[in-house]
Scaffold this active site. Structure first.
Site, short mmCIF file in Angstrom:
data_model
loop_
_atom_site.label_atom_id
_atom_site.label_comp_id
_atom_site.label_asym_id
_atom_site.label_seq_id
_atom_site.Cartn_x
_atom_site.Cartn_y
_atom_site.Cartn_z
N CYS A 78 0.85 -1.29 0.02
CA CYS A 78 0.03 0.12 -0.11
C CYS A 78 0.80 1.17 -0.03
O CYS A 78 2.17 1.16 0.49
CB CYS A 78 -0.66 -0.09 1.38
SG CYS A 78 -2.10 -1.08 1.25
N GLU B 49 0.71 3.73 1.96
CA GLU B 49 1.21 4.38 3.00
C GLU B 49 2.57 3.65 3.80
O GLU B 49 3.23 4.37 4.08
CB GLU B 49 -0.08 4.31 4.22
CG GLU B 49 -1.34 4.76 3.92
CD GLU B 49 -2.32 4.17 2.94
OE1 GLU B 49 -1.87 3.44 2.24
OE2 GLU B 49 -3.50 4.47 3.10
N CYS C 20 -5.83 0.63 5.24
CA CYS C 20 -6.26 -0.84 5.33
C CYS C 20 -5.65 -1.10 6.83
O CYS C 20 -5.14 -0.36 7.47
CB CYS C 20 -5.72 -1.54 4.39
SG CYS C 20 -4.03 -2.03 4.50
N1 THU Z 1 -4.25 0.36 -1.43
C1 THU Z 1 -3.41 1.42 -0.64
O1 THU Z 1 -2.27 1.76 -1.08
N2 THU Z 1 -3.77 2.23 0.46
C2 THU Z 1 -4.87 1.98 0.95
O2 THU Z 1 -5.17 2.64 2.03
C3 THU Z 1 -5.85 0.90 0.61
C4 THU Z 1 -5.47 0.22 -0.53
C5 THU Z 1 -3.85 -0.24 -2.44
C6 THU Z 1 -3.85 -1.84 -2.23
C7 THU Z 1 -3.68 -2.20 -3.53
O3 THU Z 1 -2.40 -1.91 -4.52
C8 THU Z 1 -4.82 -1.33 -4.27
O4 THU Z 1 -4.86 -0.18 -3.29
C9 THU Z 1 -6.13 -2.07 -4.20
O5 THU Z 1 -6.50 -2.37 -2.70
#
Ligand code: THU
Length: 161
Positions: A73, A75, A112
């Site tokens: 992610c 973050e 998440c």
């Molecule tokens: N994702 C993030 O980068 N941050 C979040 O807060 C939620 C989800 C990304 C993970 C994945 O690459 C895509 O979003 C779909 O879940």
């Protein structure tokens, strides 16, 4: 038996235009940073931008993988970059935005569960709250004063003592 309640307050702004100037700059930057995501599998591009105590700004975006669970992610990409480049620099605020190429991007998303745990670790480490500014490419914006609020009854390093 006792009952306990967990609650927290956060701010809701109708749009980026109503944010204080520093937060607006960070969120606008997070919107731009979504374009650096590598998200060919989900088409969900996330940008995260941090303001550090020395005034520097660091950015991260989600980085996916053909083996889906390997993806990271935005973050956690951001937090790892900050920790590597500026190892003991305090993080003041993180703005998070996203661009959903398959749908709408007009409301805030929250980190998440794994990212909440990671954010908490950094808060504990720096002994100072990390503010979160969360919004899509347009629409409402949430400001959370302390990322740890998103993870009540959390597990921390203190539990290992
Ligand atoms: N994702 C993030 O980068 N941050 C979040 O807060 C939620 C989800 C990304 C993970 C994945 O690459 C895509 O979003 C779909 O879940």
């Amino acid at each position: 038996m006792k009952k306990k309640t967990v609650q927290f307050e956060y701010e809701v702004y109708p749009s980026v235009k109503r944010l204080e100037n520093g937060d607006a700059v960070l969120l606008e930057r997070a919107r731009v940073v979504t374009a650096t995501a590598y998200a060919p599998y989900s088409n969900f591009q996330v940008g995260a931008v941090a303001l550090l105590a020395n005034g520097e700004i660091v950015q991260g975006s989600n980085q996916e993988n053909a083996s889906y669970p390997v993806g990271l992610c935005a973050e956690r990409v951001l937090l790892s970059a900050i920790s590597s480049i500026h190892s003991n620099m305090q993080i003041k605020t993180i703005a998070i935005s996203y661009h959903n190429l398959n749908g709408k991007s007009n409301r805030p998303i929250s980190p998440c569960g794994i990212c909440r745990q990671t954010l908490l670790e950094y808060e504990m480490r720096q002994k100072h709250p990390i503010r979160l500014v969360m919004g899509g490419m347009d629409g409402k914006v949430f400001v959370i004063p302390n990322a740890g609020m998103l993870l009540p009854l959390s597990f921390t390093g203190d539990d290992l003592k």
